[in-house]
Write a protein that holds these residues in place. Structure first.
Motif, PDB file in Angstrom:
ATOM      1  N   UNK A 282       8.907  15.767  21.864  1.00 47.58           N
ATOM      2  CA  UNK A 282       9.956  16.213  22.786  1.00 47.58           C
ATOM      3  C   UNK A 282      10.718  14.987  23.267  1.00 47.58           C
ATOM      4  N   UNK A 283      11.938  15.208  23.719  1.00 39.97           N
ATOM      5  CA  UNK A 283      12.745  14.089  24.216  1.00 39.97           C
ATOM      6  C   UNK A 283      13.015  14.287  25.697  1.00 39.97           C
ATOM      7  N   UNK A 284      12.517  13.359  26.481  1.00 40.34           N
ATOM      8  CA  UNK A 284      12.727  13.437  27.923  1.00 40.34           C
ATOM      9  C   UNK A 284      14.085  12.846  28.273  1.00 40.34           C
ATOM     10  N   UNK A 285      14.771  13.490  29.189  1.00 42.22           N
ATOM     11  CA  UNK A 285      16.088  13.009  29.619  1.00 42.22           C
ATOM     12  C   UNK A 285      16.049  12.687  31.102  1.00 42.22           C
ATOM     13  N   UNK A 286      17.008  11.863  31.527  1.00 42.01           N
ATOM     14  CA  UNK A 286      17.060  11.499  32.939  1.00 42.01           C
ATOM     15  C   UNK A 286      17.908  12.512  33.716  1.00 42.01           C
ATOM     16  N   UNK A 287      18.164  12.229  34.951  1.00 42.78           N
ATOM     17  CA  UNK A 287      18.884  13.174  35.815  1.00 42.78           C
ATOM     18  C   UNK A 287      20.319  13.401  35.371  1.00 42.78           C
ATOM     19  N   UNK A 288      20.835  12.509  34.533  1.00 38.41           N
ATOM     20  CA  UNK A 288      22.198  12.656  34.040  1.00 38.41           C
ATOM     21  C   UNK A 288      22.248  13.304  32.655  1.00 38.41           C
ATOM     22  N   UNK A 289      21.081  13.691  32.146  1.00 40.08           N
ATOM     23  CA  UNK A 289      21.027  14.308  30.824  1.00 40.08           C
ATOM     24  C   UNK A 289      21.005  13.326  29.684  1.00 40.08           C
ATOM     25  N   UNK A 290      20.810  12.046  29.974  1.00 34.17           N
ATOM     26  CA  UNK A 290      20.747  11.009  28.939  1.00 34.17           C
ATOM     27  C   UNK A 290      19.293  10.819  28.517  1.00 34.17           C
ATOM     28  N   UNK A 291      19.059  10.760  27.219  1.00 33.96           N
ATOM     29  CA  UNK A 291      17.697  10.602  26.714  1.00 33.96           C
ATOM     30  C   UNK A 291      17.081   9.316  27.238  1.00 33.96           C
ATOM     31  N   UNK A 292      15.782   9.382  27.606  1.00 33.58           N
ATOM     32  CA  UNK A 292      15.119   8.177  28.105  1.00 33.58           C
ATOM     33  C   UNK A 292      13.792   7.894  27.423  1.00 33.58           C
ATOM     34  N   UNK A 293      13.219   8.857  26.681  1.00 39.74           N
ATOM     35  CA  UNK A 293      11.963   8.590  25.978  1.00 39.74           C
ATOM     36  C   UNK A 293      11.706   9.655  24.925  1.00 39.74           C
ATOM     37  N   UNK A 294      11.064   9.230  23.849  1.00 32.87           N
ATOM     38  CA  UNK A 294      10.548  10.129  22.821  1.00 32.87           C
ATOM     39  C   UNK A 294       9.071  10.330  23.143  1.00 32.87           C
ATOM     40  N   UNK A 295       8.693  11.547  23.433  1.00 30.66           N
ATOM     41  CA  UNK A 295       7.322  11.838  23.846  1.00 30.66           C
ATOM     42  C   UNK A 295       6.611  12.575  22.725  1.00 30.66           C
ATOM     43  N   UNK A 296       5.462  12.042  22.291  1.00 30.49           N
ATOM     44  CA  UNK A 296       4.696  12.613  21.182  1.00 30.49           C
ATOM     45  C   UNK A 296       3.290  12.897  21.665  1.00 30.49           C
ATOM     46  N   UNK A 297       2.771  14.070  21.358  1.00 31.19           N
ATOM     47  CA  UNK A 297       1.433  14.411  21.810  1.00 31.19           C
ATOM     48  C   UNK A 297       0.712  15.334  20.859  1.00 31.19           C
ATOM     49  N   UNK A 298      -0.593  15.480  21.096  1.00 25.46           N
ATOM     50  CA  UNK A 298      -1.425  16.365  20.281  1.00 25.46           C
ATOM     51  C   UNK A 298      -2.027  17.503  21.095  1.00 25.46           C
ATOM     52  N   UNK A 299      -1.952  17.409  22.405  1.00 23.29           N
ATOM     53  CA  UNK A 299      -2.498  18.450  23.265  1.00 23.29           C
ATOM     54  C   UNK A 299      -1.423  19.425  23.691  1.00 23.29           C
ATOM     55  N   UNK A 300      -1.649  20.131  24.789  1.00 24.35           N
ATOM     56  CA  UNK A 300      -0.650  21.068  25.308  1.00 24.35           C
ATOM     57  C   UNK A 300       0.651  20.346  25.655  1.00 24.35           C
ATOM     58  N   UNK A 301       1.763  21.019  25.449  1.00 18.60           N
ATOM     59  CA  UNK A 301       3.060  20.442  25.778  1.00 18.60           C
ATOM     60  C   UNK A 301       3.283  20.571  27.284  1.00 18.60           C
ATOM     61  N   UNK A 302       3.577  19.485  27.973  1.00 21.08           N
ATOM     62  CA  UNK A 302       3.847  19.572  29.414  1.00 21.08           C
ATOM     63  C   UNK A 302       4.961  20.572  29.708  1.00 21.08           C
ATOM     64  N   UNK A 303       4.823  21.284  30.785  1.00 19.21           N
ATOM     65  CA  UNK A 303       5.786  22.331  31.138  1.00 19.21           C
ATOM     66  C   UNK A 303       7.205  21.792  31.195  1.00 19.21           C
ATOM     67  N   UNK A 304       7.360  20.606  31.752  1.00 17.90           N
ATOM     68  CA  UNK A 304       8.705  20.054  31.919  1.00 17.90           C
ATOM     69  C   UNK A 304       9.368  19.671  30.598  1.00 17.90           C
ATOM     70  N   UNK A 305       8.573  19.628  29.515  1.00 21.04           N
ATOM     71  CA  UNK A 305       9.126  19.281  28.203  1.00 21.04           C
ATOM     72  C   UNK A 305       9.168  20.475  27.258  1.00 21.04           C
ATOM     73  N   UNK A 306       8.763  21.629  27.735  1.00 21.52           N
ATOM     74  CA  UNK A 306       8.639  22.790  26.854  1.00 21.52           C
ATOM     75  C   UNK A 306       9.953  23.152  26.169  1.00 21.52           C
ATOM     76  N   UNK A 307      11.075  22.989  26.880  1.00 21.25           N
ATOM     77  CA  UNK A 307      12.368  23.342  26.290  1.00 21.25           C
ATOM     78  C   UNK A 307      13.077  22.137  25.688  1.00 21.25           C
ATOM     79  N   UNK A 308      12.353  21.035  25.548  1.00 23.45           N
ATOM     80  CA  UNK A 308      12.933  19.821  24.959  1.00 23.45           C
ATOM     81  C   UNK A 308      12.254  19.465  23.638  1.00 23.45           C
TER      82      UNK A 308
END
Length: 442
Positions: free
Chosen positions: A365-391
């Motif tokens: 998932x790609x996390x964005x900042x408050x302005x909608x600009x990408x700030x990190x590529x997040x990679x995981x193997x467990x449950x997807x964090x709620x805040x990244x579910x739509x990213x």
């Protein structure tokens, strides 16, 4: 799907031999060991971006889907394998019925990626997944390298269109794939007719120096071209004397002359002189197209020049110094038995040479900042964090062996433009630097 859509000669019956010998010997050994049917997960990723690059571009996804559909061991292919004694009869019998029946997920074409991004995930039995390794890597490594170079060039060009014209600088089949990848990366057209035919990419072109040299005088060549193609054509003006050629071009075509092309010399200086001359001759709407071994740095250096379009060949089709994306295809999880209910166990290569990998079936998932600009590529193997579910970045491409994620090139091209616009501004800098987004593992 016709194999011509892959950029292949129409007499190539399948893509099954676009693989390495050891894929088939691994299959044979796994069949004998009883492990070939174990449910497995393979992932495509890169450990690093080419030196100095800020982001990568996913390209070739559509060609991968075509390749998977055409991965068939017909009688001719099986005959070749039997004649060379590459695998035994049991394996040949298994191959005769091969149809990929698994699932493929991946970053959609035109998306950007970073080190560790799970660009594509292939799931199914070990046997059916391992056979696809070479052809998938071949396509993604090549096309993504070209698209990344194209993206940098289109960013440097701004609103000025780019013409792909590298067919004569690479293998004839690579040229078609390169034109396709360049279009995804932001190029507007290609000179390659095969790419236009197979992928509906706009094609352009008028004449080369040979056409001018064919005629007794440059004036005769220009007149012949205008008579044939109309006043809106593009005349090549650097065969002899540029200033004289521009004067002649306007005399023949008038102020309606479409464009002039400059293919040599100090492009910055010549473009300014030609623009001034065209304006003085009343051809204020005549455009200037420049070619001549351009890359993203040369294009950026011409930002202040009165140039309307760029034609790029060699540097584009060679990835502007990075002809591969260094992607790998690694087994990251597998079942302990052939029982389809057997749970997946993470596996990973351990090495002291920098070729380690991280086990487990991954999401991204790609996390964005408050302005909608990408700030990190997040990679995981467990449950997807709620805040990244739509990213989340991976989309379903193949389900149960059936392609479900095919889309038009224009969609991929528009996606890339939108995604690149959502990256930090430093992404478009041509100076060397680290990836514009960090990869965070959770």
């Amino acid at each position: 799907m016709n194999t011509a859509d892959l950029g292949l000669p129409v007499d190539v019956p399948s893509t099954a031999l676009f693989t390495d010998h050891y894929e088939l010997t691994m299959l044979q050994a796994a069949l004998k060991a009883g492990t070939a049917g174990r449910r497995s997960v393979f992932e495509v990723f890169t450990r690093r971006l080419p030196n100095g690059r800020r982001y990568g571009v996913v390209a070739g996804t559509g060609r991968v889907l075509d390749a998977v559909e055409n991965f068939r061991f017909d009688s001719g292919v099986l005959g070749f394998l039997r004649e060379r004694a590459i695998v035994d009869d049991e394996t040949l019998d298994w191959l005769a019925d091969y149809r990929f029946s698994g699932d493929i997920w991946g970053y959609p074409e035109g998306e950007v990626y970073f080190p560790g991004s799970p660009i594509m995930r292939v799931e199914g039995s070990f046997a059916e997944c391992v056979l696809l390794e070479t052809v998938i890597l071949s396509i993604l490594n090549h096309d993504s390298a070209i698209a990344a170079a194209a993206s940098r060039m289109s960013s440097a060009a701004g609103d000025r269109p780019l013409i792909e014209m590298g067919a004569r600088r690479t293998h004839e089949l690579s040229a078609v794939a390169a034109a396709r990848a360049a279009y995804v990366g932001g190029f507007a057209s290609t000179s390659d007719l095969a790419a236009g035919f197979r992928y509906n990419i706009p094609t352009v072109g008028t004449s080369a120096h040979a056409f001018t040299l064919l005629h007794d005088q440059e004036r005769d060549a220009f007149q012949a071209q205008v008579d044939s193609m109309g006043r809106g054509t593009t005349l090549l003006v650097d065969t002899y004397d540029v200033a004289e050629a521009v004067r002649t071009a306007v005399e023949i075509a008038g102020p309606e002359l479409g464009a002039v092309r400059i293919d040599s010399g100090d492009l910055l200086l010549v473009a300014h002189r030609v623009r001034q001359q065209l304006d003085e001759l009343g051809a204020r709407n005549t455009k200037i197209i420049v070619t001549s071994d351009l890359d993203e740095y040369a294009i950026a250096s011409l930002a202040a020049a009165p140039v309307d379009a760029y034609g790029v060949g060699t540097q584009l089709v060679t990835g502007s110094g990075h002809p591969t994306s260094s992607m790998v295809y690694k087994l990251v999880a597998r079942a302990e038995t052939a029982d389809p209910r057997s749970p997946l166990k993470p596996v990973a290569k351990k090495s002291s040479s920098g070729k380690t990998s991280i086990g487990g079936r991954k999401w991204a998932a790609r996390r964005v900042d408050e302005y909608g600009v990408a700030e990190a590529e997040v990679v995981g193997t467990g449950p997807v964090p709620v805040e990244l579910a739509d990213r989340q970045l991976l989309v379903e491409l193949v389900k149960g062996g059936e392609v479900v994620g095919r889309e038009s090139l224009d969609v991929a091209r528009e996606r890339h433009a939108a995604v690149r616009a959502g990256l930090p501004l430093s992404a478009t800098q041509l100076s060397r630097g680290e990836p514009v987004l960090p990869t965070e593992y959770v």
